[in-house]
Enzyme design. Sequence first.
Site, PDB file in Angstrom:
ATOM      1  CB  SER A 264      -4.363   4.394  -4.036  1.00 37.17           C
ATOM      2  OG  SER A 264      -3.691   3.377  -4.732  1.00 37.17           O
TER       3      SER A 264
ATOM      4  CG  ASN B 236       0.428  -0.972  -6.818  1.00 36.15           C
ATOM      5  OD1 ASN B 236       1.435  -0.496  -7.292  1.00 36.15           O
ATOM      6  ND2 ASN B 236      -0.121  -0.466  -5.731  1.00 36.15           N
ATOM      7  CG  ASP B 237      -3.634   0.054  -5.134  1.00 41.04           C
ATOM      8  OD1 ASP B 237      -3.119  -1.071  -5.142  1.00 41.04           O
ATOM      9  OD2 ASP B 237      -3.629   0.806  -4.148  1.00 41.04           O
TER      10      ASP B 237
ATOM     11  NE  ARG C 148      -1.578   2.753   2.387  1.00 42.90           N
ATOM     12  CZ  ARG C 148      -1.271   2.243   3.570  1.00 42.90           C
ATOM     13  NH1 ARG C 148      -1.019   3.024   4.597  1.00 42.90           N
ATOM     14  NH2 ARG C 148      -1.238   0.928   3.720  1.00 42.90           N
ATOM     15  CG  ASP C 149      -5.065   4.017  -0.175  1.00 44.94           C
ATOM     16  OD1 ASP C 149      -4.092   4.555  -0.736  1.00 44.94           O
ATOM     17  OD2 ASP C 149      -4.990   2.915   0.398  1.00 44.94           O
TER      18      ASP C 149
ATOM     19  CD  GLN D 290      -0.492   3.986  -6.473  1.00 44.13           C
ATOM     20  OE1 GLN D 290       0.396   3.840  -5.657  1.00 44.13           O
ATOM     21  NE2 GLN D 290      -0.865   5.178  -6.910  1.00 44.13           N
TER      22      GLN D 290
ATOM     23  CD1 TRP E  45       4.099  -0.717  -5.343  1.00 45.03           C
ATOM     24  CD2 TRP E  45       5.852  -0.071  -4.119  1.00 45.03           C
ATOM     25  NE1 TRP E  45       3.715   0.342  -4.566  1.00 45.03           N
ATOM     26  CE2 TRP E  45       4.758   0.763  -3.804  1.00 45.03           C
ATOM     27  CE3 TRP E  45       7.072   0.160  -3.477  1.00 45.03           C
ATOM     28  CZ2 TRP E  45       4.842   1.790  -2.861  1.00 45.03           C
ATOM     29  CZ3 TRP E  45       7.154   1.189  -2.535  1.00 45.03           C
ATOM     30  CH2 TRP E  45       6.036   1.988  -2.241  1.00 45.03           C
TER      31      TRP E  45
ATOM     32  CD1 TRP F 181       4.151  -1.381  -9.481  1.00 41.84           C
ATOM     33  CD2 TRP F 181       4.558  -3.572  -9.469  1.00 41.84           C
ATOM     34  NE1 TRP F 181       3.461  -1.930  -8.420  1.00 41.84           N
ATOM     35  CE2 TRP F 181       3.695  -3.273  -8.392  1.00 41.84           C
ATOM     36  CE3 TRP F 181       4.952  -4.904  -9.654  1.00 41.84           C
ATOM     37  CZ2 TRP F 181       3.221  -4.240  -7.509  1.00 41.84           C
ATOM     38  CZ3 TRP F 181       4.478  -5.868  -8.778  1.00 41.84           C
ATOM     39  CH2 TRP F 181       3.621  -5.532  -7.716  1.00 41.84           C
TER      40      TRP F 181
HETATM   41  C1  FRU Z   1      -2.684  -0.851  -1.805  1.00 39.32           C
HETATM   42  C2  FRU Z   1      -1.656   0.233  -1.541  1.00 39.32           C
HETATM   43  C3  FRU Z   1      -2.320   1.527  -1.127  1.00 39.32           C
HETATM   44  C4  FRU Z   1      -1.308   2.553  -1.506  1.00 39.32           C
HETATM   45  C5  FRU Z   1      -0.716   1.976  -2.760  1.00 39.32           C
HETATM   46  C6  FRU Z   1       0.746   2.225  -2.953  1.00 39.32           C
HETATM   47  O1  FRU Z   1      -2.209  -1.838  -2.674  1.00 39.32           O
HETATM   48  O2  FRU Z   1      -0.728  -0.212  -0.559  1.00 39.32           O
HETATM   49  O3  FRU Z   1      -2.719   1.562   0.229  1.00 39.32           O
HETATM   50  O4  FRU Z   1      -1.852   3.813  -1.713  1.00 39.32           O
HETATM   51  O5  FRU Z   1      -0.938   0.582  -2.710  1.00 39.32           O
HETATM   52  O6  FRU Z   1       1.177   1.782  -4.204  1.00 39.32           O
END
Ligand code: FRU
Length: 449
Positions: free
Chosen positions: A83, A25-26, A152-153, A42, A50, A23
């Site tokens: 992230s 993601n970001d 976060r992020d 991610q 996830w 998997w």
């Molecule tokens: C966005 C998110 C972020 C977080 C990450 C977790 O897609 O939810 O806010 O840091 O993915 O994987």
Amino acid sequence: MSDQVLYRETHRPQFHFSAQKNWINDPNGLVYYEGEYHLFFQHNPESVVWNNMTWGHAVSADLVHWKQLEHALLPDELGTIFSGSAVVDWHNTSGLQEGDEPPLVALYTSAGAHAPDPVPFTQSLAYSNDRGRTWTKYADNPVLGHIEGANRDPKIVWHDATDQWLMALYLDGSRYVLYGSPNLLQWNHLCDLDLPGVSECPDLFELPVDGNPADTRWVYWGASGGYLLGHFEGAVYVPETEVLHAEQGHNGYAAQTWSDVPTDDGRRLQISWMRGGKYPAMPFNQQMSFPVELTLRSTPKGIRLCRTPVREIELLHGKAYYEAEVALTPDAPFAPDVGELLDLRFDLLPEDAEVFTVRIRGIDLRYEAAKRRLSFLDASAEIEICEGRIPLHILVDRTSLELFAHDGEISMSCCFLPEAAEHVLSFHAHGGSARLDDLRVHELDSAWS
Ligand code: FRU
């Protein structure tokens, strides 16, 4: 050749980044240093769903051909690794440099709720003194404590005019915040922001309007592509717009821009996660978008952020087809004989057609004249006709279509699974005639070959 050979699997994107397995993601930690674009992401190293968030890592010299490296950051007692972003600390403000080269510094979220003994979400730092090949977590993490919710992020940017680092951070609901720091280690609160309807993954950057360096705006961006335009002098971000929207598709999310792109290049480059794609029975899950360049342009509606695919797509250009003009009537569609990976550019002149469609591997991209609407599957955007035409640029990979209209004023990121189809590509006018001008089709090579 077996369809399970790495990067040759049935639904493997051929010119979009996906991880070798499992998997993603970001996009995270996007930074350019010494000839390499870094793409962290991610990643669940253990399965195709996830979980266990870790930063995976890939590098590219050209934004097109990616090489996946060892995982960069693994979970610890402060949490899993959510992230964040990375910068080159050119002047060693952090004091973390060892040797002659500046360190790469990453700020990420320690997702404390996912730690073995759960703790609140905080922001942590890691650094690399070997061009991103290995990473050391800062001994005194976290560098920014819990503020609220699942804050976060962090996205870091250097502000030259005030000699400080800025951190755009997501708090909770639609609330965001800006922090400042002289050294990436100590952070002080600058201001709060609200982006109604938007959450997660901020970005913050300054861009000239219509290429004029004397007239700039700061873009404050959130994960869904909702953004503010405003001014920033070093302390308070002052928005001058409502939330505007740069993404009309359903599959563009959590986009981030690269830090430290050399000034002689000067582009603001962005990549997003194509959230929601389906990859049945594949060893990997999810893909990134094709990278885009961002610009601010004056339009009749005001200043807008425009997204266009980076010119490096041309590195993959294979066989080309050109037609100066194609007349379409309901009885006379046009179906050039092309392969499955396409870079497609043309001006659509809708004339008196009620509906115009481009059938792409069995799925229609539709333009409806009465509503002036472009749609693909369940995503749609209203579209202007300028001087009788709509300039379109479309990238087609095995499981995705990215559409850019009017030089990126409209952009739609769409994932799909192809249907069986007689032709990969055909153009149709319904209820009247339409015309294509300057049709340029390039077949694309795989970026993995
Ligand atoms: C966005 C998110 C972020 C977080 C990450 C977790 O897609 O939810 O806010 O840091 O993915 O994987």
